[in-house]
Write a protein that holds these residues in place. Structure first.
Motif, PDB file in Angstrom:
ATOM      1  N   VAL A  14       0.837  -1.201   0.000  1.00 16.91           N
ATOM      2  CA  VAL A  14       0.000   0.000   0.000  1.00 16.91           C
ATOM      3  C   VAL A  14       0.874   1.253   0.000  1.00 16.91           C
ATOM      4  CG1 VAL A  14      -1.705   1.312   1.325  1.00 16.91           C
ATOM      5  CG2 VAL A  14      -1.920  -1.170   1.148  1.00 16.91           C
ATOM      6  N   LYS A  15       1.936   1.212   0.788  1.00 16.10           N
ATOM      7  CA  LYS A  15       2.836   2.361   0.874  1.00 16.10           C
ATOM      8  C   LYS A  15       3.516   2.637  -0.470  1.00 16.10           C
ATOM      9  CE  LYS A  15       6.647   3.995   3.794  1.00 16.10           C
ATOM     10  NZ  LYS A  15       7.542   3.656   4.918  1.00 16.10           N
ATOM     11  N   VAL A  16       3.974   1.580  -1.133  1.00 12.41           N
ATOM     12  CA  VAL A  16       4.655   1.749  -2.421  1.00 12.41           C
ATOM     13  C   VAL A  16       3.687   2.245  -3.487  1.00 12.41           C
ATOM     14  CG1 VAL A  16       5.829   0.512  -4.279  1.00 12.41           C
ATOM     15  CG2 VAL A  16       6.481   0.090  -1.906  1.00 12.41           C
ATOM     16  N   ILE A  17       2.478   1.665  -3.506  1.00 15.19           N
ATOM     17  CA  ILE A  17       1.476   2.132  -4.479  1.00 15.19           C
ATOM     18  C   ILE A  17       1.085   3.576  -4.189  1.00 15.19           C
ATOM     19  CG2 ILE A  17      -0.933   1.865  -5.156  1.00 15.19           C
ATOM     20  CD1 ILE A  17       0.916   0.006  -6.612  1.00 15.19           C
ATOM     21  N   GLY A  18       1.032   3.942  -2.896  1.00 12.23           N
ATOM     22  CA  GLY A  18       0.772   5.339  -2.545  1.00 12.23           C
ATOM     23  C   GLY A  18       1.847   6.254  -3.097  1.00 12.23           C
ATOM     24  N   GLY A  19       3.109   5.791  -3.044  1.00 14.47           N
ATOM     25  CA  GLY A  19       4.198   6.566  -3.618  1.00 14.47           C
ATOM     26  C   GLY A  19       4.069   6.718  -5.119  1.00 14.47           C
ATOM     27  N   GLU A  47       6.919 -16.176  -6.170  1.00 12.44           N
ATOM     28  CA  GLU A  47       5.741 -15.858  -5.360  1.00 12.44           C
ATOM     29  C   GLU A  47       6.036 -14.901  -4.223  1.00 12.44           C
ATOM     30  OE1 GLU A  47       3.845 -19.347  -3.995  1.00 12.44           O
ATOM     31  OE2 GLU A  47       3.326 -20.087  -5.996  1.00 12.44           O
ATOM     32  N   ASP A  48       7.274 -14.926  -3.712  1.00 13.35           N
ATOM     33  CA  ASP A  48       7.579 -14.074  -2.559  1.00 13.35           C
ATOM     34  C   ASP A  48       7.874 -12.622  -2.960  1.00 13.35           C
ATOM     35  OD1 ASP A  48       9.882 -14.839  -3.859  1.00 13.35           O
ATOM     36  OD2 ASP A  48      11.108 -14.838  -2.044  1.00 13.35           O
ATOM     37  N   LEU A  49       7.851 -12.305  -4.263  1.00 11.72           N
ATOM     38  CA  LEU A  49       8.039 -10.935  -4.696  1.00 11.72           C
ATOM     39  C   LEU A  49       6.688 -10.278  -4.920  1.00 11.72           C
ATOM     40  CD1 LEU A  49      11.092 -11.262  -7.098  1.00 11.72           C
ATOM     41  CD2 LEU A  49      11.042 -10.780  -4.651  1.00 11.72           C
ATOM     42  N   ASN A  50       6.683  -8.949  -4.746  1.00  8.81           N
ATOM     43  CA  ASN A  50       5.422  -8.233  -4.665  1.00  8.81           C
ATOM     44  C   ASN A  50       5.084  -7.528  -5.975  1.00  8.81           C
ATOM     45  OD1 ASN A  50       3.694  -5.761  -3.825  1.00  8.81           O
ATOM     46  ND2 ASN A  50       3.602  -7.149  -2.073  1.00  8.81           N
ATOM     47  N   TYR A  51       3.844  -7.711  -6.459  1.00  7.65           N
ATOM     48  CA  TYR A  51       3.421  -7.106  -7.715  1.00  7.65           C
ATOM     49  C   TYR A  51       3.263  -5.594  -7.607  1.00  7.65           C
ATOM     50  CZ  TYR A  51       2.668 -11.820  -9.401  1.00  7.65           C
ATOM     51  OH  TYR A  51       2.863 -13.117  -9.790  1.00  7.65           O
ATOM     52  N   ALA A  52       2.944  -5.101  -6.421  1.00 11.75           N
ATOM     53  CA  ALA A  52       2.826  -3.650  -6.231  1.00 11.75           C
ATOM     54  C   ALA A  52       4.183  -2.985  -6.448  1.00 11.75           C
ATOM     55  CB  ALA A  52       2.296  -3.340  -4.834  1.00 11.75           C
ATOM     56  N   ILE A  53       5.242  -3.627  -5.967  1.00 15.60           N
ATOM     57  CA  ILE A  53       6.592  -3.089  -6.167  1.00 15.60           C
ATOM     58  C   ILE A  53       6.949  -3.132  -7.645  1.00 15.60           C
ATOM     59  CG2 ILE A  53       9.023  -3.338  -5.561  1.00 15.60           C
ATOM     60  CD1 ILE A  53       8.118  -4.684  -2.972  1.00 15.60           C
ATOM     61  N   GLU A 108      18.051  14.666  -7.316  1.00 18.95           N
ATOM     62  CA  GLU A 108      16.638  14.617  -7.716  1.00 18.95           C
ATOM     63  C   GLU A 108      16.181  13.162  -7.873  1.00 18.95           C
ATOM     64  OE1 GLU A 108      16.127  16.960 -11.209  1.00 18.95           O
ATOM     65  OE2 GLU A 108      16.641  18.860 -10.219  1.00 18.95           O
ATOM     66  N   TYR A 109      17.019  12.324  -8.459  1.00 14.59           N
ATOM     67  CA  TYR A 109      16.686  10.902  -8.586  1.00 14.59           C
ATOM     68  C   TYR A 109      16.536  10.259  -7.208  1.00 14.59           C
ATOM     69  CZ  TYR A 109      17.922  10.932 -13.592  1.00 14.59           C
ATOM     70  OH  TYR A 109      17.963  11.175 -14.945  1.00 14.59           O
ATOM     71  N   TYR A 110      17.470  10.567  -6.340  1.00 12.73           N
ATOM     72  CA  TYR A 110      17.453  10.039  -4.967  1.00 12.73           C
ATOM     73  C   TYR A 110      16.157  10.437  -4.259  1.00 12.73           C
ATOM     74  CZ  TYR A 110      19.367   9.402  -0.167  1.00 12.73           C
ATOM     75  OH  TYR A 110      19.590   9.042   1.143  1.00 12.73           O
ATOM     76  N   ASP A 111      15.785  11.710  -4.390  1.00 15.95           N
ATOM     77  CA  ASP A 111      14.559  12.206  -3.748  1.00 15.95           C
ATOM     78  C   ASP A 111      13.312  11.556  -4.358  1.00 15.95           C
ATOM     79  OD1 ASP A 111      16.011  13.818  -2.045  1.00 15.95           O
ATOM     80  OD2 ASP A 111      15.794  15.627  -3.281  1.00 15.95           O
ATOM     81  N   GLN A 112      13.352  11.250  -5.658  1.00 12.50           N
ATOM     82  CA  GLN A 112      12.203  10.586  -6.288  1.00 12.50           C
ATOM     83  C   GLN A 112      11.995   9.182  -5.722  1.00 12.50           C
ATOM     84  OE1 GLN A 112      11.511  10.719 -10.577  1.00 12.50           O
ATOM     85  NE2 GLN A 112      12.939  12.446 -10.724  1.00 12.50           N
ATOM     86  N   LEU A 113      13.084   8.462  -5.492  1.00 12.19           N
ATOM     87  CA  LEU A 113      12.970   7.119  -4.911  1.00 12.19           C
ATOM     88  C   LEU A 113      12.408   7.185  -3.497  1.00 12.19           C
ATOM     89  CD1 LEU A 113      16.282   5.454  -6.179  1.00 12.19           C
ATOM     90  CD2 LEU A 113      13.957   5.146  -7.064  1.00 12.19           C
ATOM     91  N   ILE A 114      12.741   8.253  -2.769  1.00  9.93           N
ATOM     92  CA  ILE A 114      12.168   8.449  -1.434  1.00  9.93           C
ATOM     93  C   ILE A 114      10.681   8.772  -1.553  1.00  9.93           C
ATOM     94  CG2 ILE A 114      12.187   9.932   0.606  1.00  9.93           C
ATOM     95  CD1 ILE A 114      15.207  10.255   0.219  1.00  9.93           C
ATOM     96  N   ALA A 115      10.343   9.671  -2.473  1.00  9.62           N
ATOM     97  CA  ALA A 115       8.942  10.070  -2.645  1.00  9.62           C
ATOM     98  C   ALA A 115       8.058   8.890  -3.028  1.00  9.62           C
ATOM     99  CB  ALA A 115       8.845  11.174  -3.705  1.00  9.62           C
ATOM    100  N   ARG A 116       8.636   7.928  -3.725  1.00  9.64           N
ATOM    101  CA  ARG A 116       7.882   6.745  -4.132  1.00  9.64           C
ATOM    102  C   ARG A 116       7.914   5.644  -3.072  1.00  9.64           C
ATOM    103  NH1 ARG A 116       6.875   5.976  -9.704  1.00  9.64           N
ATOM    104  NH2 ARG A 116       7.385   7.787 -10.973  1.00  9.64           N
ATOM    105  N   ASN A 117       8.509   5.954  -1.909  1.00  5.99           N
ATOM    106  CA  ASN A 117       8.597   5.000  -0.793  1.00  5.99           C
ATOM    107  C   ASN A 117       9.392   3.744  -1.142  1.00  5.99           C
ATOM    108  OD1 ASN A 117       7.056   6.587   1.043  1.00  5.99           O
ATOM    109  ND2 ASN A 117       5.174   5.904   0.052  1.00  5.99           N
ATOM    110  N   LEU A 118      10.283   3.870  -2.112  1.00  5.14           N
ATOM    111  CA  LEU A 118      11.182   2.759  -2.426  1.00  5.14           C
ATOM    112  C   LEU A 118      12.440   2.822  -1.567  1.00  5.14           C
ATOM    113  CD1 LEU A 118      10.787   2.758  -6.311  1.00  5.14           C
ATOM    114  CD2 LEU A 118       9.813   1.120  -4.682  1.00  5.14           C
ATOM    115  N   ASP A 135      13.529  -4.914   3.230  1.00  4.81           N
ATOM    116  CA  ASP A 135      14.036  -6.214   2.785  1.00  4.81           C
ATOM    117  C   ASP A 135      13.280  -6.758   1.580  1.00  4.81           C
ATOM    118  OD1 ASP A 135      15.917  -6.163   4.756  1.00  4.81           O
ATOM    119  OD2 ASP A 135      14.887  -7.549   6.103  1.00  4.81           O
ATOM    120  N   VAL A 136      11.961  -6.567   1.551  1.00  3.25           N
ATOM    121  CA  VAL A 136      11.157  -7.079   0.437  1.00  3.25           C
ATOM    122  C   VAL A 136      11.502  -6.333  -0.848  1.00  3.25           C
ATOM    123  CG1 VAL A 136       8.807  -7.351  -0.457  1.00  3.25           C
ATOM    124  CG2 VAL A 136       9.274  -7.815   1.964  1.00  3.25           C
ATOM    125  N   ILE A 137      11.661  -5.015  -0.745  1.00  8.73           N
ATOM    126  CA  ILE A 137      12.027  -4.215  -1.911  1.00  8.73           C
ATOM    127  C   ILE A 137      13.436  -4.574  -2.365  1.00  8.73           C
ATOM    128  CG2 ILE A 137      12.426  -1.866  -2.747  1.00  8.73           C
ATOM    129  CD1 ILE A 137      10.243  -0.910  -0.864  1.00  8.73           C
TER     130      ILE A 137
END
Length: 467
Positions: A14-19, A47-53, A108-118, A135-137
């Motif tokens: 949910v957090k990643v999709i929110g990002g 299976e242990d990897l997430n489709y939202a990510i 700017e790239y670094y901040d974008q990855l933060i904004a996307r909660n990655l 860990d999942v990401i």
């Protein structure tokens, strides 16, 4: 709510999709496009990897994808500052545009990855300077990077001897204890396509292993990042990023370091290197310099070699140096006041912590004051840290009458100042000041009323400071 259902109720998803959604317009059609994206139906992932990510990853532009995957190479629980990470991205060729702006674009790239909660900023570091990756990401990113990168951390470190060297562009190696004997420099010599090497921990080096560098010089190799090397080897002239942080056993740099004209990032922070061969002034492309030893000893470079480094954005002059500079004329020739790109300045004298406290003669204090007086503050300084300062008076460019010239200053830290008796009265006249940290300054008996009356600046933890 339908998008949340797609996330199977997993908070991280949910957090990643929110990002991802925060990058889109709030129109219903845009959100429906995310809901109906075919990526949710991808079946080839474990299976242990997430489709939202995966959906968030697919939404990144090409360069940002490369930066994201590269971040997953960094060993978990090892601190890497944002400027070091960005320097690696630049040296890998992930940042495109005007080379003068690479560090700005990288941020700017670094901040974008933060904004996307990655990426998740670590709260105790200013300006989101250090991040963690969930860990999942991390597992997801390492899975996608598996064909071009070898990640061998701790128990997997021995696998480096069994991978196909022709396919590997990046190796991240972390060892501990006896594992360092399982492999060494010799196991890396077949990797003719290697672009980035990250080493954390010990590694076995044989007397003839220096040939690895001449081999890389004749190959497609262009860039390098390494930590904790146990002895110095001769690097190639195409290096753009060298990090020798925490290399306690490393005591000397090669005499040809001044010929690394492509170098943008050099960190000797907390290493065993107490002097640098003359010629550093030739590194006119250098943007970030950490752990520069300031004192002059024999045929070594001094503060004056900083004078020609006009592209510097970050400068750390480290301990066992500033109070040993023999003349303030060396500080004048450093020309810090002319470095219009320098936004971060860290001045460190000898720390007294954890060791015997020595009395400092008045003459020594005066000489240290003269040196720091001439290290004039850069015109666009945003971050300033002074540590281990052994004099009573702060540099004259920090006095009350001169504080107005520090109008861009956002973060100020002063630590381990045993003799400093007072603070500048004009601290809270600084329009951009966001953070003030004062620690271990026992000679300061009082602070001015501006610390006690409410105004628009807030100090973490109130108006107190630690003694």
């Amino acid at each position: 709510m339908s998008i949340i259902e797609k996330c199977d109720g997993l908070p991280l998803a949910v957090k990643v999709i929110g990002g991802l959604l925060r990058q889109r317009n709030t129109r219903q059609s845009d959100w429906k496009n995310v809901l109906n994206d075919s990526t949710w139906l991808v079946s080839q992932m474990p299976e242990d990897l997430n489709y939202a990510i995966y959906l968030s990853y697919q939404d990144l532009h090409h360069d940002l994808k490369s930066c994201f995957l590269h971040y997953a190479l960094l060993p978990k629980s090892t601190i890497f500052s944002h400027d070091c990470i960005i320097a690696m991205w630049i040296s890998e060729g992930f940042i495109h545009g005007n080379s003068q702006d690479f560090e700005v674009l990288g941020r700017e790239y670094y901040d974008q990855l933060i904004a996307r909660n990655l990426l998740e900023p670590v709260p105790r570091f200013v300006d989101q300077g250090v991040c963690n990756m969930h860990d999942v990401i991390r597992s997801f990113a390492q899975y996608l990077a598996r064909d071009e990168a070898m990640i061998a951390h701790k128990s997997e470190a021995g696998l480096i001897n069994y991978i196909n060297p022709q396919n590997v562009f990046r190796i991240s190696l972390k060892t501990k204890g006896s594992e360092s004997n399982e492999h060494g420099w010799s196991s890396l010599q077949a990797h003719i396509s290697l672009r980035t090497l990250i080493l954390v921990g010990g590694i076995k080096i044989n007397p003839d292993d220096s040939v690895i560098f001449s081999m890389f010089a004749d190959s497609t190799y262009r860039r390098w990042k390494f930590r904790c090397i146990v002895r110095i080897l001769v690097p190639t002239q195409t290096l753009e990023c060298i990090d020798l942080s925490n290399c306690k056993s490393l005591v000397k740099l090669p005499g040809g370091v001044g010929r690394l004209h492509q170098l943008r990032y050099l960190s000797l922070f907390d290493s065993g290197i107490n002097n640098i061969p003359k010629g550093l002034g030739g590194l006119t492309n250098l943007r970030i310099l950490k752990g520069f030893p300031a004192h002059v000893e024999g045929d070594c470079c001094s503060l004056e070699e900083l004078g020609s480094l006009n592209q510097l954005m970050v400068l750390h002059i480290h301990g066992h140096g500033l109070e040993n500079v023999s003349s303030s004329s060396f500080a004048i020739k450093a020309r810090l006041g002319e470095k219009v790109h320098l936004s971060f300045l860290y001045l460190e004298c000898t720390s007294r912590r954890g060791g015997a406290q020595r009395l400092v003669k008045h003459e020594e204090q005066q000489e240290t004051e003269k040196v720091l007086d001439e290290l004039c503050r850069p015109p666009c300084l945003e971050n300033l840290k002074i540590q281990g300062y052994l004099s009573q008076l702060l540099p004259r460019w920090m006095t009350s009458t001169a504080m107005a010239s520090l109008g861009s200053l956002r973060n100020l830290a002063m630590e381990d100042l045993p003799y400093c008796a007072e603070l500048p009265d004009g601290l809270f006249q600084l329009p951009s000041l966001e953070l003030l940290q004062i620690e271990s300054a026992p000679a300061i008996k009082r602070v001015g009323p501006e610390f006690l009356i409410p105004h628009h600046h807030e100090l973490p933890g109130g108006s107190d400071f630690k003694n």
